[in-house]
Design a protein around this motif. Structure first.
Motif, PDB file in Angstrom:
ATOM      1  N   ALA A  31       0.846  -1.186   0.000  1.00 59.57           N
ATOM      2  CA  ALA A  31       0.000   0.000   0.000  1.00 59.57           C
ATOM      3  C   ALA A  31       0.885   1.240   0.000  1.00 59.57           C
ATOM      4  CB  ALA A  31      -0.906   0.001   1.230  1.00 59.57           C
ATOM      5  N   PRO A  32       0.388   2.385  -0.521  1.00 59.06           N
ATOM      6  CA  PRO A  32       1.232   3.588  -0.593  1.00 59.06           C
ATOM      7  C   PRO A  32       1.866   3.988   0.739  1.00 59.06           C
ATOM      8  CG  PRO A  32      -0.740   3.884  -1.903  1.00 59.06           C
ATOM      9  CD  PRO A  32      -0.905   2.577  -1.195  1.00 59.06           C
ATOM     10  N   ALA A  33       1.070   4.018   1.817  1.00 60.87           N
ATOM     11  CA  ALA A  33       1.632   4.417   3.108  1.00 60.87           C
ATOM     12  C   ALA A  33       2.717   3.446   3.555  1.00 60.87           C
ATOM     13  CB  ALA A  33       0.525   4.499   4.155  1.00 60.87           C
ATOM     14  N   ARG A  34       2.492   2.151   3.338  1.00 59.97           N
ATOM     15  CA  ARG A  34       3.482   1.147   3.719  1.00 59.97           C
ATOM     16  C   ARG A  34       4.742   1.279   2.875  1.00 59.97           C
ATOM     17  NH1 ARG A  34       6.229  -1.281   7.374  1.00 59.97           N
ATOM     18  NH2 ARG A  34       6.991  -3.344   6.769  1.00 59.97           N
ATOM     19  N   ALA A  35       4.589   1.603   1.576  1.00 60.75           N
ATOM     20  CA  ALA A  35       5.753   1.773   0.706  1.00 60.75           C
ATOM     21  C   ALA A  35       6.627   2.927   1.183  1.00 60.75           C
ATOM     22  CB  ALA A  35       5.286   2.013  -0.732  1.00 60.75           C
ATOM     23  N   TRP A  36       5.997   4.033   1.589  1.00 59.58           N
ATOM     24  CA  TRP A  36       6.763   5.155   2.110  1.00 59.58           C
ATOM     25  C   TRP A  36       7.464   4.769   3.414  1.00 59.58           C
ATOM     26  CZ3 TRP A  36       8.291   9.169  -0.489  1.00 59.58           C
ATOM     27  CH2 TRP A  36       7.532   9.631  -1.570  1.00 59.58           C
ATOM     28  N   ALA A  37       6.802   3.980   4.257  1.00 59.09           N
ATOM     29  CA  ALA A  37       7.408   3.551   5.512  1.00 59.09           C
ATOM     30  C   ALA A  37       8.635   2.682   5.260  1.00 59.09           C
ATOM     31  CB  ALA A  37       6.380   2.797   6.353  1.00 59.09           C
ATOM     32  N   VAL A  38       8.530   1.758   4.288  1.00 55.02           N
ATOM     33  CA  VAL A  38       9.673   0.897   3.955  1.00 55.02           C
ATOM     34  C   VAL A  38      10.820   1.732   3.400  1.00 55.02           C
ATOM     35  CG1 VAL A  38      10.450  -0.954   2.437  1.00 55.02           C
ATOM     36  CG2 VAL A  38       8.244  -1.144   3.602  1.00 55.02           C
ATOM     37  N   ALA A  39      10.501   2.697   2.520  1.00 56.61           N
ATOM     38  CA  ALA A  39      11.548   3.566   1.964  1.00 56.61           C
ATOM     39  C   ALA A  39      12.210   4.393   3.065  1.00 56.61           C
ATOM     40  CB  ALA A  39      10.956   4.482   0.897  1.00 56.61           C
ATOM     41  N   ALA A  40      11.414   4.851   4.028  1.00 55.73           N
ATOM     42  CA  ALA A  40      11.968   5.621   5.151  1.00 55.73           C
ATOM     43  C   ALA A  40      12.864   4.750   6.016  1.00 55.73           C
ATOM     44  CB  ALA A  40      10.842   6.220   5.978  1.00 55.73           C
ATOM     45  N   ASP A  41      12.461   3.497   6.260  1.00 56.63           N
ATOM     46  CA  ASP A  41      13.267   2.586   7.082  1.00 56.63           C
ATOM     47  C   ASP A  41      14.582   2.224   6.416  1.00 56.63           C
ATOM     48  OD1 ASP A  41      11.276   2.612   8.984  1.00 56.63           O
ATOM     49  OD2 ASP A  41      10.336   0.733   8.299  1.00 56.63           O
ATOM     50  N   SER A  42      14.633   2.342   5.077  1.00 58.30           N
ATOM     51  CA  SER A  42      15.869   2.011   4.366  1.00 58.30           C
ATOM     52  C   SER A  42      16.922   3.115   4.472  1.00 58.30           C
ATOM     53  CB  SER A  42      15.568   1.735   2.890  1.00 58.30           C
ATOM     54  OG  SER A  42      15.171   2.936   2.231  1.00 58.30           O
ATOM     55  N   GLY A  43      16.560   4.237   5.080  1.00 53.32           N
ATOM     56  CA  GLY A  43      17.515   5.327   5.269  1.00 53.32           C
ATOM     57  C   GLY A  43      17.321   6.506   4.351  1.00 53.32           C
ATOM     58  N   ASP A  44      16.288   6.491   3.516  1.00 50.46           N
ATOM     59  CA  ASP A  44      16.003   7.616   2.626  1.00 50.46           C
ATOM     60  C   ASP A  44      15.454   8.774   3.449  1.00 50.46           C
ATOM     61  OD1 ASP A  44      14.578   9.396   0.755  1.00 50.46           O
ATOM     62  OD2 ASP A  44      15.053   7.839  -0.723  1.00 50.46           O
ATOM     63  N   ARG A  45      16.201   9.876   3.514  1.00 52.63           N
ATOM     64  CA  ARG A  45      15.801  10.982   4.380  1.00 52.63           C
ATOM     65  C   ARG A  45      14.546  11.688   3.893  1.00 52.63           C
ATOM     66  NH1 ARG A  45      21.326  14.265   4.712  1.00 52.63           N
ATOM     67  NH2 ARG A  45      21.334  13.581   2.546  1.00 52.63           N
ATOM     68  N   VAL A  46      14.403  11.872   2.590  1.00 48.76           N
ATOM     69  CA  VAL A  46      13.209  12.522   2.067  1.00 48.76           C
ATOM     70  C   VAL A  46      11.984  11.655   2.331  1.00 48.76           C
ATOM     71  CG1 VAL A  46      12.076  13.427   0.021  1.00 48.76           C
ATOM     72  CG2 VAL A  46      14.530  13.754   0.320  1.00 48.76           C
ATOM     73  N   ALA A  47      12.115  10.359   2.078  1.00 50.00           N
ATOM     74  CA  ALA A  47      11.008   9.447   2.378  1.00 50.00           C
ATOM     75  C   ALA A  47      10.668   9.478   3.859  1.00 50.00           C
ATOM     76  CB  ALA A  47      11.358   8.035   1.939  1.00 50.00           C
ATOM     77  N   GLY A  48      11.679   9.612   4.700  1.00 43.40           N
ATOM     78  CA  GLY A  48      11.432   9.705   6.140  1.00 43.40           C
ATOM     79  C   GLY A  48      10.637  10.945   6.506  1.00 43.40           C
ATOM     80  N   ARG A  49      10.967  12.084   5.885  1.00 44.36           N
ATOM     81  CA  ARG A  49      10.225  13.306   6.175  1.00 44.36           C
ATOM     82  C   ARG A  49       8.784  13.200   5.684  1.00 44.36           C
ATOM     83  NH1 ARG A  49      15.190  15.887   4.491  1.00 44.36           N
ATOM     84  NH2 ARG A  49      14.292  16.382   2.447  1.00 44.36           N
ATOM     85  N   ILE A  50       8.607  12.619   4.511  1.00 45.52           N
ATOM     86  CA  ILE A  50       7.252  12.486   3.960  1.00 45.52           C
ATOM     87  C   ILE A  50       6.422  11.529   4.815  1.00 45.52           C
ATOM     88  CG2 ILE A  50       5.929  11.649   1.975  1.00 45.52           C
ATOM     89  CD1 ILE A  50       8.247  12.642   0.200  1.00 45.52           C
TER      90      ILE A  50
END
Length: 295
Positions: A31-50
């Protein structure tokens, strides 16, 4: 509480990398929210802020667009795709390709401009180097410039020419820089809207509401061709966007090539006369003063 800190907007290439990873995650079924969470957990700072903004209650499209820079275009694509129900993963792949092409075009133009712009900046120091050269040859050029009436006139005229040369050169270099924005963005967003089943008029309003540039004549021609031939406009619009990015790269190279010849204008009209006034003229005045004193 939302945290807002001053930061540089990510480059288009960085945004494209993140968006491509999101497209893969979405295509895998997340799901979109879960995809952003996974990207944030991988260390992507922009994804983390979003993701953090989304958890604070922001809409994903607003959180994406607020990152600025290339993310504004990603937010527009996200908004349109989720509004019309277009395939989100495919939409993100398209916008990522556009971002990467735009970044490559900008980098290509910047590299091409680096040599003539650097040469122009170096040549602006030529008149000042002439003063040091005169001193190295045994002439007191600086004293001549600040004490002799003719020297003061040479100093004023040479300084004025240096200022004019600097501003003229800077204006030429700025004019040769690539245009801001992503070439073909409106066509890409139109294609996303139409791929979700939106009508042409609704697609036009969605693209305008997303803050993208208005549809130009090339898009109108593609839409007319699609209607008259009875063929889908999506692929035609994607081809139009790719052609716009290609033309932007070619135009940038042409501007850079023209810059090399146009920089000869301030060089010949301002820099070389300033060299004569600040370097050669004081030495001649010094020689004439020495000869008059000897007589």
């Amino acid at each position: 509480m939302r945290r807002r800190t001053a930061r540089a907007a990510p480059s288009a290439d960085e945004a494209a990398s993140t968006v491509l990873r999101l497209a893969v995650l979405l295509q895998a079924g997340l799901a979109p929210a879960r995809a952003w969470a996974v990207a944030a957990d991988s260390g992507d700072r922009v994804a983390g802020r979003i993701h953090a903004a989304f958890q604070d209650g922001d809409a994903l499209s607003a959180a994406i667009a607020r990152q600025g820079g290339a993310w504004t275009s990603v937010g527009a694509a996200w908004t349109i795709a989720t509004t019309v129900g277009a395939p989100l993963a495919d939409s993100l792949r398209s916008i990522a390709a556009a971002l990467r092409d735009a970044q490559e075009t900008s980098d290509d133009i910047r590299v091409t401009l680096a040599e003539p712009a650097g040469t122009a900046r170096l040549l602006t120091w030529l008149p000042l180097a002439a003063i040091a050269l005169g001193a190295a040859l045994g002439f007191d050029t600086f004293a001549t410039l600040v004490t002799e009436p003719l020297g003061l006139a040479c100093l004023a005229a040479g300084g004025l020419l240096l200022v004019v040369a600097h501003r003229w050169t800077s204006a030429l270099v700025r004019k040769a820089q690539p245009e801001p924005g992503i070439p073909g963005l409106a066509a890409e967003l139109f294609a996303i809207a139409l791929s979700g089943g939106a009508s042409i008029e609704r697609a036009r309003s969605l693209v305008a509401a997303a803050g993208a540039p208005d549809a130009d004549s090339s898009i109108d021609e593609v839409l007319l061709l699609s209607q008259s031939a009875g063929v889908p406009a999506v692929e035609l619009l994607k081809a139009t966007a790719a052609l716009a990015r290609h033309r932007a790269r070619v135009d940038g190279r042409v501007r850079a090539a023209r810059l090399s010849s146009r920089l000869l204008l301030p060089l010949g009209a301002c820099t070389l006369p300033a060299f004569l006034l600040l370097g050669v003229a004081p030495m001649l005045l010094g020689v004439m003063s020495t000869m008059s004193f000897s007589l």
